[in-house]
Design an enzyme around this catalytic site. Structure first.
Site, short mmCIF file in Angstrom:
data_model
loop_
_atom_site.label_atom_id
_atom_site.label_comp_id
_atom_site.label_asym_id
_atom_site.label_seq_id
_atom_site.Cartn_x
_atom_site.Cartn_y
_atom_site.Cartn_z
N ASP A 1 -1.08 6.46 11.79
CA ASP A 1 -2.27 7.01 11.14
C ASP A 1 -3.14 5.93 10.51
O ASP A 1 -4.37 6.04 10.49
CB ASP A 1 -1.90 8.08 10.12
CG ASP A 1 -0.93 7.58 9.06
OD1 ASP A 1 -0.44 6.43 9.17
OD2 ASP A 1 -0.67 8.32 8.10
N ARG B 1 -0.29 -6.64 10.22
CA ARG B 1 -1.11 -5.95 9.22
C ARG B 1 -2.36 -6.80 8.98
O ARG B 1 -2.36 -8.00 9.20
CB ARG B 1 -0.35 -5.79 7.90
CG ARG B 1 1.06 -5.22 8.06
CD ARG B 1 1.07 -3.77 8.44
NE ARG B 1 2.44 -3.24 8.56
CZ ARG B 1 2.72 -1.99 8.89
NH1 ARG B 1 1.74 -1.14 9.15
NH2 ARG B 1 3.97 -1.59 8.99
N ASP C 1 4.80 10.81 12.51
CA ASP C 1 4.03 11.37 11.40
C ASP C 1 2.52 11.39 11.62
O ASP C 1 1.75 11.48 10.67
CB ASP C 1 4.34 10.62 10.11
CG ASP C 1 3.95 9.14 10.18
OD1 ASP C 1 3.65 8.64 11.29
OD2 ASP C 1 3.96 8.47 9.13
N GLY D 1 3.34 -0.73 12.60
CA GLY D 1 4.73 -0.96 13.01
C GLY D 1 4.90 -0.80 14.52
O GLY D 1 4.31 0.10 15.11
N ILE E 1 16.80 -1.88 12.89
CA ILE E 1 17.45 -1.62 14.18
C ILE E 1 16.84 -0.38 14.83
O ILE E 1 16.84 -0.23 16.05
CB ILE E 1 18.97 -1.43 13.98
CG1 ILE E 1 19.67 -1.40 15.34
CG2 ILE E 1 19.29 -0.15 13.19
CD1 ILE E 1 21.19 -1.34 15.24
N THR F 1 4.39 5.52 16.82
CA THR F 1 5.13 5.24 15.60
C THR F 1 6.47 5.96 15.66
O THR F 1 6.54 7.11 16.11
CB THR F 1 4.37 5.67 14.34
OG1 THR F 1 5.26 5.66 13.21
CG2 THR F 1 3.80 7.07 14.48
N ARG G 1 9.28 6.99 5.31
CA ARG G 1 8.77 6.89 3.94
C ARG G 1 8.07 8.17 3.51
O ARG G 1 8.26 8.65 2.40
CB ARG G 1 7.82 5.68 3.83
CG ARG G 1 7.39 5.36 2.41
CD ARG G 1 6.64 4.05 2.33
NE ARG G 1 5.50 4.01 3.23
CZ ARG G 1 5.39 3.19 4.27
NH1 ARG G 1 6.35 2.35 4.55
NH2 ARG G 1 4.32 3.21 5.05
N ASP H 1 8.08 7.11 13.23
CA ASP H 1 8.17 8.12 12.17
C ASP H 1 7.72 9.50 12.61
O ASP H 1 7.98 10.49 11.92
CB ASP H 1 7.35 7.70 10.96
CG ASP H 1 7.97 6.53 10.20
OD1 ASP H 1 9.19 6.31 10.36
OD2 ASP H 1 7.24 5.84 9.47
#
Length: 319
Positions: free
Chosen positions: A103, A72, A129, A11, A250, A125, A171, A127
């Site tokens: 990751d 991807r 994470d 992403g 967004i 990222t 997620r 996230d």
């Protein structure tokens, strides 16, 4: 070493362009040539490789997304795909690779290192994470985007005296929900790392209503619950008019914050230094505002953790 490559994978996140810029200019400063690989590992397998000069990365530090695009690539997950990737890199004369991503992207870099090809991972990222670093490129920008959206939603929530459920990305990690919820005074925050008690949530909402509270904000990480379904359940069990907003993609866009631009520049420059010094199979990160590096293998074995003290603080402050 005379030639290094860079790709962005997974992403997109704001600040990736700042990282690309830093890699190119740091490398050229040290008399290295840089090759950009479009579309991540998919572009690597497709030989979508081109040289990057100083002018190619001018005027991109403030732009969101990634100049090198991203995609991807299921083929790269196979042994055959990884062997082909190394073959293409060597055929292009690229002696080492910097991978900017999350990751999953790091696991790809890890596999290339196992095949004897030098790689360095730069965490990017929204996230937040990636284990081994306190912050990832793009998290701060996405967080501020979420906060801005919540501020606007709060205005209409107050005007109509409604409960609003706002679903944010995350997620497997609740950092965006936790940080934005604490920053915006949300009554309830749902994150994947912590179980939620619906009866307690309903009790808190009704308690607030009894003392005259006119609206409530609930932040839900996508990995903790489906925002639409959760909002429906809240309305059924409280009787309060409830609306749901799913912020969606967004959160990925927009000009990176100063923090993300500086973080990306520092991490990417250190990645180039590590390659110059002969390192491979390592990631860069930031801990206590210091740039660190560690083996990707070691980092990926660490579980992602949210700050539980922040989570409990959010509950205490939303009484």
């Amino acid at each position: 070493m005379k030639n290094i490559g860079i790709l962005t994978s997974g992403g997109d996140s704001p600040g990736m362009n700042a990282a690309i810029r830093a890699v190119v200019r740091k490398a050229i400063y040290h008399d290295l040539r840089v090759w950009g690989i479009n579309y991540g590992y998919a572009g690597l397998l497709g030989n979508d490789i081109h040289p990057l000069e100083i002018g190619d990365v001018g005027d991109i530090i403030h732009r969101g997304g990634t100049k090198l695009y991203t995609a991807r690539c299921e083929e790269f997950k196979t042994k055959e795909g990884q062997a082909k990737a190394v073959e293409n890199l060597e055929a292009a004369g690229i002696e080492a690779l910097i991978v900017v991503g999350g990751d999953g992207s790091f696991r790809g870099a890890q596999e290339l290192t196992k095949l004897g090809y030098p790689t360095i991972g730069v965490p990017g990222t929204i996230d937040n994470d990636v284990p081994g670093t306190e912050f990832t490129i793009g998290f701060d920008t996405a967080l501020n985007t979420v906060i801005d959206a919540i501020d606007k939603i709060r205005d209409t929530a107050t005007s109509h005296e409604r409960t609003y459920v706002i679903e944010v990305m995350g997620r497997d990690a609740g950092d965006l929900a936790l940080w934005s919820g604490l920053a915006d005074g949300a009554e309830t925050i749902l994150i994947p790392e912590q179980p939620h008690d619906m009866e307690d949530i309903v009790h808190r909402l009704k308690r607030g209503s009894k003392r005259g509270k006119k609206h409530s904000i609930i932040i839900v990480a996508e990995g903790a619950a489906n925002g639409v379904e959760f909002g429906r359940e809240v309305q059924e069990k409280t009787g309060f008019e409830t609306r749901v907003t799913v912020l969606g993609h967004i959160q990925r866009g927009g000009s990176p914050t100063a923090f993300d631009r500086v973080l990306a520049s520092r991490l990417a420059a250190r990645a180039v230094e590590l390659l110059i010094d002969g390192n491979a199979g390592r990631m860069v990160g930031i801990v206590n505002n210091q740039i660190i590096h560690k083996p990707i293998d070691e980092a990926l074995q660490e579980p992602h953790r949210v700050d539980e003290t922040m989570y409990h603080l959010s509950q205490e402050l939303s009484i």
